[in-house]
Motif scaffolding. Structure first.
Motif, mmCIF file in Angstrom:
data_model
loop_
_atom_site.group_PDB
_atom_site.id
_atom_site.type_symbol
_atom_site.label_atom_id
_atom_site.label_comp_id
_atom_site.label_asym_id
_atom_site.label_seq_id
_atom_site.Cartn_x
_atom_site.Cartn_y
_atom_site.Cartn_z
ATOM 1 N N LEU A 276 37.269 -5.032 -53.553
ATOM 2 C CA LEU A 276 37.743 -5.929 -52.503
ATOM 3 C C LEU A 276 38.416 -7.173 -53.065
ATOM 4 C CD1 LEU A 276 37.877 -6.665 -49.490
ATOM 5 C CD2 LEU A 276 35.581 -7.615 -49.721
ATOM 6 N N ILE A 277 37.851 -7.750 -54.109
ATOM 7 C CA ILE A 277 38.344 -9.014 -54.665
ATOM 8 C C ILE A 277 38.911 -8.757 -56.055
ATOM 9 C CG2 ILE A 277 37.704 -11.353 -55.359
ATOM 10 C CD1 ILE A 277 35.483 -11.203 -53.237
ATOM 11 N N TYR A 278 40.229 -8.881 -56.182
ATOM 12 C CA TYR A 278 40.905 -8.665 -57.452
ATOM 13 C C TYR A 278 41.074 -9.960 -58.232
ATOM 14 C CZ TYR A 278 42.422 -4.262 -55.255
ATOM 15 O OH TYR A 278 42.481 -3.048 -54.617
ATOM 16 N N GLU A 279 41.330 -11.042 -57.532
ATOM 17 C CA GLU A 279 41.563 -12.338 -58.175
ATOM 18 C C GLU A 279 40.911 -13.428 -57.333
ATOM 19 O OE1 GLU A 279 46.084 -12.952 -56.552
ATOM 20 O OE2 GLU A 279 45.747 -11.694 -58.306
ATOM 21 N N ILE A 280 40.784 -14.612 -57.885
ATOM 22 C CA ILE A 280 40.044 -15.691 -57.226
ATOM 23 C C ILE A 280 40.667 -16.090 -55.891
ATOM 24 C CG2 ILE A 280 41.220 -17.603 -58.388
ATOM 25 C CD1 ILE A 280 38.312 -18.861 -58.622
ATOM 26 N N GLU A 281 41.970 -15.930 -55.743
ATOM 27 C CA GLU A 281 42.641 -16.276 -54.494
ATOM 28 C C GLU A 281 42.222 -15.349 -53.346
ATOM 29 O OE1 GLU A 281 44.445 -15.894 -57.419
ATOM 30 O OE2 GLU A 281 44.611 -18.047 -57.789
ATOM 31 N N ILE B 199 39.001 -16.432 -50.535
ATOM 32 C CA ILE B 199 39.161 -17.141 -49.258
ATOM 33 C C ILE B 199 39.557 -16.186 -48.131
ATOM 34 C CG2 ILE B 199 41.567 -17.783 -49.574
ATOM 35 C CD1 ILE B 199 40.839 -20.464 -48.281
ATOM 36 N N PHE B 200 40.302 -15.123 -48.452
ATOM 37 C CA PHE B 200 40.748 -14.172 -47.431
ATOM 38 C C PHE B 200 39.644 -13.204 -47.003
ATOM 39 C CE2 PHE B 200 44.772 -15.054 -49.812
ATOM 40 C CZ PHE B 200 45.315 -15.889 -48.854
ATOM 41 N N THR B 201 38.548 -13.165 -47.748
ATOM 42 C CA THR B 201 37.439 -12.263 -47.421
ATOM 43 C C THR B 201 36.213 -13.000 -46.884
ATOM 44 O OG1 THR B 201 36.661 -12.330 -49.704
ATOM 45 C CG2 THR B 201 38.163 -10.542 -49.120
ATOM 46 N N LEU B 202 36.267 -14.318 -46.847
ATOM 47 C CA LEU B 202 35.128 -15.083 -46.339
ATOM 48 C C LEU B 202 34.971 -14.900 -44.830
ATOM 49 C CD1 LEU B 202 35.516 -18.494 -48.218
ATOM 50 C CD2 LEU B 202 33.663 -16.848 -48.491
ATOM 51 N N ASN C 18 50.485 -15.843 -44.783
ATOM 52 C CA ASN C 18 51.600 -15.665 -43.842
ATOM 53 C C ASN C 18 52.103 -14.228 -43.746
ATOM 54 O OD1 ASN C 18 51.560 -18.364 -43.218
ATOM 55 N ND2 ASN C 18 53.105 -18.904 -44.740
ATOM 56 N N ASP C 19 52.051 -13.484 -44.840
ATOM 57 C CA ASP C 19 52.620 -12.130 -44.832
ATOM 58 C C ASP C 19 51.583 -11.029 -44.588
ATOM 59 O OD1 ASP C 19 51.368 -12.581 -47.240
ATOM 60 O OD2 ASP C 19 52.844 -11.479 -48.424
ATOM 61 N N MET C 20 50.380 -11.389 -44.138
ATOM 62 C CA MET C 20 49.325 -10.405 -43.918
ATOM 63 C C MET C 20 49.269 -9.969 -42.452
ATOM 64 S SD MET C 20 46.327 -12.157 -46.230
ATOM 65 C CE MET C 20 45.062 -10.999 -45.802
ATOM 66 N N ASP C 21 49.107 -8.663 -42.241
ATOM 67 C CA ASP C 21 48.909 -8.132 -40.892
ATOM 68 C C ASP C 21 47.430 -7.847 -40.642
ATOM 69 O OD1 ASP C 21 51.623 -8.206 -40.241
ATOM 70 O OD2 ASP C 21 51.958 -6.224 -41.116
ATOM 71 N N LEU C 22 46.751 -7.337 -41.670
ATOM 72 C CA LEU C 22 45.336 -7.023 -41.599
ATOM 73 C C LEU C 22 44.583 -7.831 -42.651
ATOM 74 C CD1 LEU C 22 45.559 -3.111 -41.418
ATOM 75 C CD2 LEU C 22 45.179 -4.673 -39.510
ATOM 76 N N CYS C 23 43.292 -8.031 -42.439
ATOM 77 C CA CYS C 23 42.494 -8.745 -43.436
ATOM 78 C C CYS C 23 42.362 -7.891 -44.696
ATOM 79 C CB CYS C 23 41.121 -9.125 -42.869
ATOM 80 S SG CYS C 23 40.025 -7.740 -42.526
ATOM 81 N N LEU C 24 41.979 -8.506 -45.791
ATOM 82 C CA LEU C 24 41.882 -7.767 -47.047
ATOM 83 C C LEU C 24 40.849 -6.656 -46.972
ATOM 84 C CD1 LEU C 24 42.161 -10.355 -49.963
ATOM 85 C CD2 LEU C 24 43.807 -8.687 -49.184
ATOM 86 N N GLN C 25 39.783 -6.875 -46.230
ATOM 87 C CA GLN C 25 38.759 -5.852 -46.113
ATOM 88 C C GLN C 25 39.320 -4.600 -45.438
ATOM 89 O OE1 GLN C 25 35.058 -7.343 -44.667
ATOM 90 N NE2 GLN C 25 34.088 -5.348 -44.690
ATOM 91 N N CYS C 26 40.110 -4.765 -44.390
ATOM 92 C CA CYS C 26 40.728 -3.614 -43.716
ATOM 93 C C CYS C 26 41.793 -2.968 -44.593
ATOM 94 C CB CYS C 26 41.356 -4.039 -42.406
ATOM 95 S SG CYS C 26 40.157 -4.467 -41.146
ATOM 96 N N THR C 27 42.495 -3.756 -45.385
ATOM 97 C CA THR C 27 43.558 -3.255 -46.235
ATOM 98 C C THR C 27 43.005 -2.495 -47.439
ATOM 99 O OG1 THR C 27 44.931 -5.137 -45.620
ATOM 100 C CG2 THR C 27 45.614 -3.898 -47.556
ATOM 101 N N ARG C 28 42.005 -3.081 -48.120
ATOM 102 C CA ARG C 28 41.525 -2.499 -49.381
ATOM 103 C C ARG C 28 40.336 -1.565 -49.210
ATOM 104 N NH1 ARG C 28 42.154 -7.942 -53.055
ATOM 105 N NH2 ARG C 28 44.431 -7.973 -52.942
#
Length: 135
Positions: free
Chosen positions: A84-89, A92-95, A122-132
């Protein structure tokens, strides 16, 4: 109490990211006390609940420890969910919404995939959890 757990949840992820190795609840508590200067550290049960309900954390590894009375037991170790988390940035998108700061909560948007309120780029349609981690 909820706000306190939210701050702890947020800090836990950053601790696990910084340490970059599996930690037991006791080791995590030690890091929390140092980083947050806590007067009352969360109990092992409370910490376990926060960690187990968190998709950002894996608890698949265990270590055998010897207790004070000589018994040996398995203790789970917790680490960042690297799928789910590849890098430190990415953190925040998974909190969860309640672990975001006030400014981040104002910018949070409902995910079209899972319906959770998340902080989006800005360029995200789905949250990272749904994407990854699609179900």
């Amino acid at each position: 109490m909820t706000a306190h757990n939210a701050r702890i949840r947020r800090e836990l992820i950053y601790i696990l990211w910084d340490v970059d190795e599996p930690l037991t609840k006791q080791e995590i508590t030690t890091h929390l006390e140092k980083r947050m200067k806590l007067i009352n550290a969360p109990s092992a049960i409370s910490l376990g609940t926060i960690l187990s309900r968190n998709p950002q954390v894996n608890s698949e590894k265990t270590v055998i420890i010897t207790t004070g009375d000589g018994r040996r037991r398995r203790v789970p170790q917790y680490e960042i969910n690297s799928e789910l988390i590849y890098e430190i940035e990415d953190i925040i998108f998974t909190l969860p919404y309640n672990a975001l700061t006030k400014k981040e909560q104002e910018s949070a948007v409902l995910c079209k995939g899972c319906g959770r309120r998340r902080y989006f780029d800005n360029d995200m349609d789905l949250c990272l959890q749904c994407t990854r981690l699609p179900k």
